[in-house]
Design an enzyme around this catalytic site. Structure first.
Site, PDB file in Angstrom:
ATOM      1  N   TRP A  70       0.896  -1.256   0.091  1.00  0.00           N
ATOM      2  CA  TRP A  70       0.173   0.004   0.064  1.00  0.00           C
ATOM      3  C   TRP A  70       0.860   1.235  -0.090  1.00  0.00           C
ATOM      4  O   TRP A  70       0.400   2.087   0.191  1.00  0.00           O
ATOM      5  CB  TRP A  70      -0.883   0.120   1.294  1.00  0.00           C
ATOM      6  CG  TRP A  70      -2.068  -1.207   1.163  1.00  0.00           C
ATOM      7  CD1 TRP A  70      -2.966  -1.225   0.843  1.00  0.00           C
ATOM      8  CD2 TRP A  70      -1.509  -2.521   1.810  1.00  0.00           C
ATOM      9  NE1 TRP A  70      -3.342  -2.647   0.693  1.00  0.00           N
ATOM     10  CE2 TRP A  70      -2.495  -3.255   1.409  1.00  0.00           C
ATOM     11  CE3 TRP A  70      -0.573  -2.933   2.520  1.00  0.00           C
ATOM     12  CZ2 TRP A  70      -2.861  -4.512   2.038  1.00  0.00           C
ATOM     13  CZ3 TRP A  70      -0.592  -4.094   2.979  1.00  0.00           C
ATOM     14  CH2 TRP A  70      -1.650  -5.132   2.813  1.00  0.00           C
ATOM     15  N   ASP A  71       2.071   1.161  -0.123  1.00  0.00           N
ATOM     16  CA  ASP A  71       3.068   2.418  -0.234  1.00  0.00           C
ATOM     17  C   ASP A  71       3.098   2.722   1.092  1.00  0.00           C
ATOM     18  O   ASP A  71       3.315   4.264   1.372  1.00  0.00           O
ATOM     19  CB  ASP A  71       2.805   3.262  -1.351  1.00  0.00           C
ATOM     20  CG  ASP A  71       3.932   4.322  -1.352  1.00  0.00           C
ATOM     21  OD1 ASP A  71       5.010   4.046  -0.933  1.00  0.00           O
ATOM     22  OD2 ASP A  71       3.883   5.167  -2.089  1.00  0.00           O
ATOM     23  N   TYR A  72       3.019   2.111   2.363  1.00  0.00           N
ATOM     24  CA  TYR A  72       3.234   2.515   3.495  1.00  0.00           C
ATOM     25  C   TYR A  72       4.510   2.607   4.229  1.00  0.00           C
ATOM     26  O   TYR A  72       4.618   2.221   5.493  1.00  0.00           O
ATOM     27  CB  TYR A  72       2.122   1.782   4.658  1.00  0.00           C
ATOM     28  CG  TYR A  72       0.616   2.025   4.204  1.00  0.00           C
ATOM     29  CD1 TYR A  72       0.141   3.172   3.755  1.00  0.00           C
ATOM     30  CD2 TYR A  72      -0.406   1.017   4.541  1.00  0.00           C
ATOM     31  CE1 TYR A  72      -1.144   3.579   3.677  1.00  0.00           C
ATOM     32  CE2 TYR A  72      -1.527   1.306   4.660  1.00  0.00           C
ATOM     33  CZ  TYR A  72      -2.090   2.362   4.092  1.00  0.00           C
ATOM     34  OH  TYR A  72      -3.544   2.829   4.049  1.00  0.00           O
ATOM     35  N   LYS A  74       2.302   6.841   7.883  1.00  0.00           N
ATOM     36  CA  LYS A  74       1.318   7.032   6.999  1.00  0.00           C
ATOM     37  C   LYS A  74      -0.228   6.503   7.348  1.00  0.00           C
ATOM     38  O   LYS A  74      -1.160   7.077   7.072  1.00  0.00           O
ATOM     39  CB  LYS A  74       1.538   6.458   5.866  1.00  0.00           C
ATOM     40  CG  LYS A  74       2.684   7.400   5.125  1.00  0.00           C
ATOM     41  CD  LYS A  74       2.915   6.656   3.542  1.00  0.00           C
ATOM     42  CE  LYS A  74       4.174   7.279   2.964  1.00  0.00           C
ATOM     43  NZ  LYS A  74       4.473   6.874   1.610  1.00  0.00           N
TER      44      LYS A  74
END
Length: 769
Positions: A441-443, A470
C-alpha cells in the site's frame, strides 16, 4: 421566471435520477434517484405554472432534510452537500409560489424565504468557524528546559529529532508582535515536480539553506545578507528537493590543516547522487573528502538511470560517520537501484560499512563484478540516533514494486516499512520493528523517529522511540531493544478480493494504546461534495471501488487506499514539546484509488509517467502496472467529508488526544483549484511539520494558504498568523541569534506552478527594543 426555474429543476432532477439509478445498481442509496424523480416532476409542474409543483418540491425538500439528519446527524460538514443547495432551490421555489397561485401568499412566501435564507446564513457562519475541534482548557504541567545551545544543528534540531526549541523569548503573550526581521532570495525557485521543502540550519551566527537543486546559501542570521553560496550544478529530471543539510565538526587528527580549513563542515547530498562537503565558514569544497570534496553515491549500484536514485533528506552525522540511504523512484520497475544504507568516514569519504538488506555478507563494498542488491527497501527519510547507546534508527521504505509484492525479493518481507536500529560502528542490526507486514500500500515509514524519555505508570523512565506513520498509527518503542512501550497487537485484516491473496499477511500491527488520527473507516455516507451532484459522483466512485477497510487488497477493479499513501503523517514528522510531554503532529486525509493493470495492457497504454505518486506506475518486470489517482470529485475536492488536515496534540503521559483542530483555509484555493479569497477553516491537506518551543508555542507553515501560524501548545488555539508571499512546504526552525533575539525561520517556495513559485527564506522576530 417560473418556466426557467421549472427547466432548472427538470435538469437537476435528471442529473440526479439517472446516476442515482446507477448508484442503486451498485448497492448504494436510493435517495438520489427518488429525489431526482421528484425534482423533475416538480419542475414539470412549475413549467406549467401549476401549484402542484410547489407541493411536490416541498415534499422532496422535507424528505431531503429528514434523510440528511437520519444519515449523518447534525454535524455541519456532512450536512452541507445534502442541504445547502436544496435550500437555495427552496428559496426560489417558495418565492415563485404566488405566480402559481394567482398572486396569493406573497407574505408567507417571503417569510418562508427569509427563514431559509437565515438557515443558509447559519451554514455559512458554521463554515467560517472551525469545526470538529477538540479543545483543552485544563492547565498542562510544565517542567523547565535549559536552553543548552542557541543553535539548530540537525534536521530535527538535535539528533533526537523532536524539533523542540528550548527558547522562551517569544511567548503566547507576545507572539502577536512578531514581524519580518529579514528575507533572503537564494535564486533557485522550484518548478515542475521540484519543491523547496528545506528546513535550514543555524550554527554560530549563520543560517544554512539548501535549495531544490542543492544550491547552499550561508546567510547572516541577524541581517539576512548572503555570506557565501555554493552551486553544485546538480540536476535531475524530476523530484528536485533538498529537505536539509547537516553540520559536521570532524574529530581532530594529525594532518588537519593548520589554518582551520574545513574544521567545521556542511554536508549535503545532491539530486544527482553525490555526497558533498563544504567549509562551513567559506563554502569552499573540502577537497580532502572523497574525490575533491565529493563522493559518487552511484558507485557499486549498477545501472542508475537519471532520476531513479538520490537522497532527498539530510545526511545523518554521528561522530565521524556520515550515514545515508536514498530515494528510489517509486513504482517504475522491479529492478530498481538498491536501497542500501551506507556509512562513510566523515573525514575521508571512504566506506565505513554498508547495510545491504538483500545480501548481509556485503558489509562494505560488493565483490568485484557485483553490486548492492537491487530492488530492496530504501531509507528515504531521516534517521535519528542515540549517541549514548551507539545506535542509529532507520525508517525503512518499501521494496519495488510498491503495489505488487510477489515480484519482490524475499528479504523485503522482513525489512520493509520498519524501524531498524543499527550499531553505528559496525552497521549490524541490533533490533527491528515492522509497522506494516508485506506492505503493498506504499506505507513506507516516512518520518524521522523521535527520541524522548517517557515515564511509565510505575515511575520508570524509559528511553523511548516514537514513530508516526502514514497509517495514522503511532508506535512507541523502547529504543534500547525495540520492545513496544504502548501496546501493539496483531489484528486480522482482509486478504481476499485482490490479485495476490497468497502474498498478503492475515494480520497487521496496531498500536492500540495510542490515539489513531483521522483514519476512521470510509463509508458511502462519509462521501462528500460541494453540491448534491459531486456528492453523488463520489458515492458512485466509492461503490465502484473495492474497499473493505484497512489494508484492502490491490485489485484490477480499483482499490481504495485509506489512509492514503500521503498519510496520515508523512515526512514532516511532528514535534515533541519536551517541557510538557506532548506529541504534536499534523496529518493529511486524502484517500487514493489504485487500479492494477495487467502487464500487456499497461505496456500498451503508453501513458507518460507524470510523477512519483500519480498516474501510471509501470512496475516493469511485474505482472501488473498500477494506475494511481487521488480520490477526488470532479471539482477537485477530496471525496470524503472534511477536515482534510488537522493539528493534534497527544499527551504522552496518558496517551490521549489533548486537543485537535483543522488547519488551513480555502483562501488561496477551492473547487477546480480556483482561489476563493475566503478564509474558511475547512482544514486542508498538510505538508511539512511543526516545531514547538519551551514557552508553549507550536509553529507551522505547511498549509495551502499563505501563512506561518503559531498555536498554543497547551490549548491548540491559533494565537498568531503571519502572512507569507507564497505557500510554504517546509518545517520551520528557530534559533537565538548573536544579537540575543529569538528568530523563527521558514522557507517559502510556493506550492505549484499555477499558484506561484518563489526562492524566499523569511525570518520573523519580535521588534527590536
Amino acid at each position: 421566471m417560473t418556466k426557467l426555474f421549472g427547466a432548472i429543476l427538470v435538469l437537476v432532477g435528471a442529473l440526479m435520477f439517472v446516476p442515482g439509478i446507477w448508484l442503486i445498481a451498485l448497492g448504494g442509496s436510493w435517495y438520489y434517484s427518488l429525489a431526482g424523480a421528484g425534482l423533475a416532476a416538480a419542475g414539470f409542474y412549475y413549467w406549467k405554472k401549476q401549484l402542484l409543483g410547489a407541493w411536490i418540491f416541498g415534499a422532496v425538500f422535507a424528505g431531503t432534510a429528514l434523510w440528511a439528519v437520519w444519515e449523518v446527524g447534525f454535524e455541519l460538514w456532512p450536512l452541507v452537500p445534502r442541504l445547502v443547495a436544496p435550500m437555495v432551490l427552496a428559496i426560489l421555489a417558495v418565492l415563485l409560489v404566488p405566480s402559481l397561485n394567482e398572486g396569493r401568499g406573497r407574505t408567507a412566501s417571503l417569510a418562508a424565504a427569509g427563514v431559509l435564507a437565515l438557515g443558509i446564513a447559519g451554514f455559512f457562519w458554521g463554515m467560517a468557524t472551525p469545526q470538529n475541534v477538540i479543545a483543552n482548557t485544563d492547565p498542562v504541567p510544565t517542567r523547565a528546559i535549559a536552553a543548552e545551545s542557541p543553535n539548530w544543528t540537525h534536521y530535527g534540531r538535535t539528533p533526537t529529532g523532536t524539533r523542540f526549541a528550548p527558547f522562551d523569548q517569544i511567548t503566547p503573550e507576545n507572539v502577536g508582535e512578531l514581524e519580518v526581521a529579514w528575507t533572503f532570495n537564494h535564486g533557485d525557485a522550484p518548478s515542475g515536480t521540484g519543491q523547496d521543502q528545506n528546513t535550514p540550519l543555524y550554527v554560530d551566527g549563520l543560517v544554512y539553506h539548501c535549495s531544490p537543486n542543492n544550491i547552499v546559501s550561508a546567510i547572516d542570521a541577524v541581517t539576512g545578507a548572503q555570506v557565501w553560496q555554493y552551486d553544485p550544478e546538480a540536476s535531475s529530471p524530476l523530484w528536485q528537493r533538498c529537505r536539509g543539510v547537516t553540520y559536521y565538526e570532524p574529530t581532530p587528527r594529525e594532518g588537519a590543516p593548520a589554518d582551520g580549513t574545513c574544521a567545521a563542515r556542511i554536508v549535503l547530498s545532491s539530486v544527482d547522487a553525490r555526497l558533498i562537503q563544504l567549509d562551513a565558514r567559506t563554502g569552499a569544497l573540502c577537497t580532502t573528502f572523497g574525490d575533491g570534496g565529493a563522493v559518487d553515491l552511484t558507485r557499486n549500484m549498477g545501472e542508475v538511470r537519471p532520476g531513479f536514485y538520490f537522497p532527498t533528506s539530510a545526511p545523518t552525522v554521528m561522530g565521524d560517520r556520515i550515514i545515508l540511504g536514498g530515494w528510489v523512484w517509486d513504482g517504475m520497475a522491479v529492478d530498481e537501484p538498491s536501497g542500501v544504507v551506507r556509512a562513510f568516514d566523515g573525514r575521508t569519504g571512504e566506506i565505513a560499512w554498508a547495510w545491504d538488506i538483500g545480501n548481509p555478507a556485503i558489509d562494505t563494498v560488493p565483490p568485484e563484478g557485483e553490486t548492492y542488491t537491487r530492488g530492496t527497501p530504501n531509507v528515504w527519510s531521516t534517521p535519528a540516533f542515540d549517541a549514548a547507546l551507539g545506535l542509529v534508527y532507520l525508517p525503512t521504505g518499501n521494496a519495488q514494486p510498491d503495489f505488487y509484492g510477489s515480484s519482490r525479493i524475499e528479504a523485503a518481507n522482513d525489512w520493509n516499512s520498519s524501524i531498524v536500529a543499527l550499531d553505528v560502528e559496525t552497521g549490524k542490526v541490533v533490533w527491528s520493528f515492522q509497522t506494516t507486514y508485506r506492505d503493498i500500500w506504499d506505507y513506507d515509514v516516512p518520518a524521522q523517529p523521535m527520541l524522548y524519555d517517557i515515564t511509565t505508570e510505575t515511575g520508570e523512565v524509559v528511553p523511548a522511540l516514537i514513530q508516526v506513520t502514514k497509517r495514522s498509527q503511532t508506535f512507541v518503542l523502547d529504543r534500547r531493544d525495540g520492545t513496544p512501550i504502548a501496546e501493539v497487537r496483531d489484528l486480522p485484516v482482509p486478504t481476499t478480493g485482490g490479485v495476490e491473496p497468497d502474498y498478503l499477511s492475515p494480520v497487521q500491527p496496531y498500536s492500540v494504546d495510542m490515539p489513531v488520527i483521522g483514519a476512521e473507516p470510509l463509508t458511502e455516507a462519509r462521501m462528500w461534495g460541494a453540491t448534491p451532484l459531486d456528492h453523488l459522483y463520489c458515492r458512485i466512485r466509492f461503490r465502484q471501488a473495492y474497499y473493505v477497510g484497512d489494508f484492502t487488497p490491490m485489485s484490477e477493479q480499483g482499490t481504495l487506499i485509506w489512509p492514503g499513501y500521503f498519510g496520515g503523517m508523512n515526512w514532516g514528522t511532528g514535534t515533541i514539546d519536551e517541557a510538557r510531554g506532548l506529541l504534536i503532529v499534523n496529518d493529511t486525509r486524502v484517500a487514493h484509488l489504485l487500479q492494477l493493470i495487467p502487464r500487456q495492457e499497461a505496456d500498451a497504454l503508453g501513458v507518460e509517467v507524470v510523477g512519483p505518486h500519480d498516474g501510471l506506475a509501470p512496475q516493469d518486470g511485474a505482472p501488473f502496472g498500477a494506475m494511481r489517482s487521488n480520490f477526488f470529485s470532479f471539482v477537485g475536492v477530496p471525496c470524503q467529508e472534511p477536515p482534510y488536515g488537522t493539528m493534534t496534540a497527544i499527551d504522552l503521559a496518558d496517551r490521549s488526544i489533548l486537543w485537535q483542530r483543522p488547519v488551513g483555509t480555502i483562501e488561496e484555493t477551492g473547487p477546480f483549484g480556483i482561489r476563493t479569497g475566503w478564509r474558511m477553516p475547512v482544514g486542508l491537506p498538510l505538508v511539512g511539520g511543526p516545531i514547538s518551543t519551551a514557552s508553549g508555542l507550536t509553529f507551522y507553515s505547511g498549509t495551502q494558504d499563505y501563512y506561518l501560524r503559531a498555536f498554543s501548545s497547551e490549548t491548540g488555539e491559533e494565537l498568531w498568523r503571519g502572512a507569507l508571499p507564497l505557500g510554504s512546504q517546509s518545517t520551520p526552525m528557530s534559533y537565538i541569534g548573536p544579537d540575543g533575539r529569538q528568530y523563527v525561520v521558514v522557507t517559502v517556495g510556493g506550492l505549484n506552478d499555477i499558484m506561484g513559485r518563489g526562492d524566499i527564506v523569511m525570518a520573523f522576530a519580535l521588534p527590536e527594543e
